[in-house]
Design a protein around this motif. Structure first.
Motif, short mmCIF file in Angstrom:
data_model
loop_
_atom_site.label_atom_id
_atom_site.label_comp_id
_atom_site.label_asym_id
_atom_site.label_seq_id
_atom_site.Cartn_x
_atom_site.Cartn_y
_atom_site.Cartn_z
N LEU A 169 0.85 -1.18 0.00
CA LEU A 169 0.00 0.00 0.00
C LEU A 169 0.89 1.23 0.00
CD1 LEU A 169 -2.89 1.16 0.24
CD2 LEU A 169 -2.64 1.00 2.73
N HIS A 170 0.72 2.07 -1.02
CA HIS A 170 1.53 3.29 -1.09
C HIS A 170 1.09 4.21 0.05
CE1 HIS A 170 3.25 7.04 -2.50
NE2 HIS A 170 4.04 6.31 -3.27
N PRO A 171 2.03 4.66 0.90
CA PRO A 171 1.66 5.42 2.09
C PRO A 171 1.06 6.80 1.82
CG PRO A 171 4.04 5.36 1.84
CD PRO A 171 3.46 4.45 0.79
N VAL A 172 1.30 7.35 0.65
CA VAL A 172 0.78 8.70 0.35
C VAL A 172 -0.43 8.65 -0.57
CG1 VAL A 172 1.34 10.95 -0.66
CG2 VAL A 172 3.06 9.73 0.69
N THR A 173 -0.39 7.82 -1.61
CA THR A 173 -1.47 7.80 -2.60
C THR A 173 -2.62 6.87 -2.23
OG1 THR A 173 -0.46 6.05 -3.92
CG2 THR A 173 0.15 8.35 -4.46
N GLY A 174 -2.36 5.87 -1.37
CA GLY A 174 -3.39 4.90 -1.02
C GLY A 174 -3.59 3.81 -2.06
N VAL A 175 -2.69 3.71 -3.04
CA VAL A 175 -2.82 2.69 -4.08
C VAL A 175 -2.43 1.34 -3.49
CG1 VAL A 175 -1.91 1.87 -6.29
CG2 VAL A 175 -2.44 4.28 -5.99
N LEU A 176 -3.35 0.37 -3.62
CA LEU A 176 -3.17 -0.98 -3.13
C LEU A 176 -2.75 -1.85 -4.31
CD1 LEU A 176 -3.50 -2.99 -0.73
CD2 LEU A 176 -5.85 -3.36 -1.56
N SER A 177 -1.60 -2.50 -4.20
CA SER A 177 -1.06 -3.30 -5.31
C SER A 177 -0.67 -4.68 -4.84
CB SER A 177 0.20 -2.64 -5.89
OG SER A 177 -0.08 -1.33 -6.31
N VAL A 178 -0.58 -5.60 -5.81
CA VAL A 178 -0.06 -6.94 -5.52
C VAL A 178 1.44 -6.79 -5.28
CG1 VAL A 178 0.34 -9.25 -6.47
CG2 VAL A 178 -1.83 -8.06 -6.92
N ALA A 179 1.92 -7.35 -4.17
CA ALA A 179 3.34 -7.29 -3.87
C ALA A 179 4.04 -8.58 -4.24
CB ALA A 179 3.57 -7.00 -2.37
#
Length: 181
Positions: A169-179
């Protein structure tokens, strides 16, 4: 004088030395978020003078238990008189503001306003995301959105349920991605 007066079959008992002294019906509490815009409390709604009109009352601020919470506290000169509160940016805490109403004869009454300035929790916008099994690392599942009542910048983090660190989860944008696929 302790006399009992009647009007329309309603008995009113005056206590104290001056039945013509100003009165205060009580101020309500004020709860605002950090960095709130200035607030105003109509003093004519809570103070009165049985001997005259409310605009004959003189209002003064006679106490403030936490001056650091405010950039200014004052009484307006226009009618109706208002208690004016301007808050310090990013300050939180509580205060009791005491306002004194004095009539032309010198009789007075004090009223207190309890003020709470607090950091309200951000509000998350509900959302549901899905990705196909085996999606490549970096595949975006969605974007989390939240709103801070005070307008502060938010930081996002995953706090639980991220089995095998499958998502980032990007801490600033809130974009949730597969890691990890």
């Amino acid at each position: 004088d302790g006399a009992i007066r009647t009007w329309r079959e309603t008995a009113v008992t005056f206590t104290g030395n001056d039945p013509g002294a100003p009165w205060c019906s009580g101020m309500t509490s004020l709860r605002v978020p950090i960095s709130a815009p200035p607030a105003a409390v109509n003093l004519f709604d809570v103070f009165g003078d049985p001997d005259g009109t409310d605009d004959a009352l003189t209002f003064t601020g006679s106490g403030n238990t936490n001056a650091a919470l405010f950039s200014s506290v004052g009484i307006s000169t226009d009618v109706p008189r208002r208690l004016l509160l301007a808050f310090q940016p990013a300050a939180a805490g509580t205060a009791v503001i005491t306002v004194r109403a004095t009539d032309p004869g010198g009789a007075f009454v004090d009223g207190q306003l309890h003020v709470t300035v607090e950091n309200f929790a951000p509000e998350m916008i509900p959302a549901a995301f899905s990705v196909i099994e085996g999606a490549a690392a970096g595949t975006v599942a969605g974007t989390l959105t939240a709103v801070d009542p005070e307008g502060a910048a938010l930081r996002y983090s995953i706090t639980g349920g991220n089995v095998l660190d499958a998502f980032s989860l990007h801490p600033v944008t809130g974009v949730l991605s597969v890691a990890t696929p």
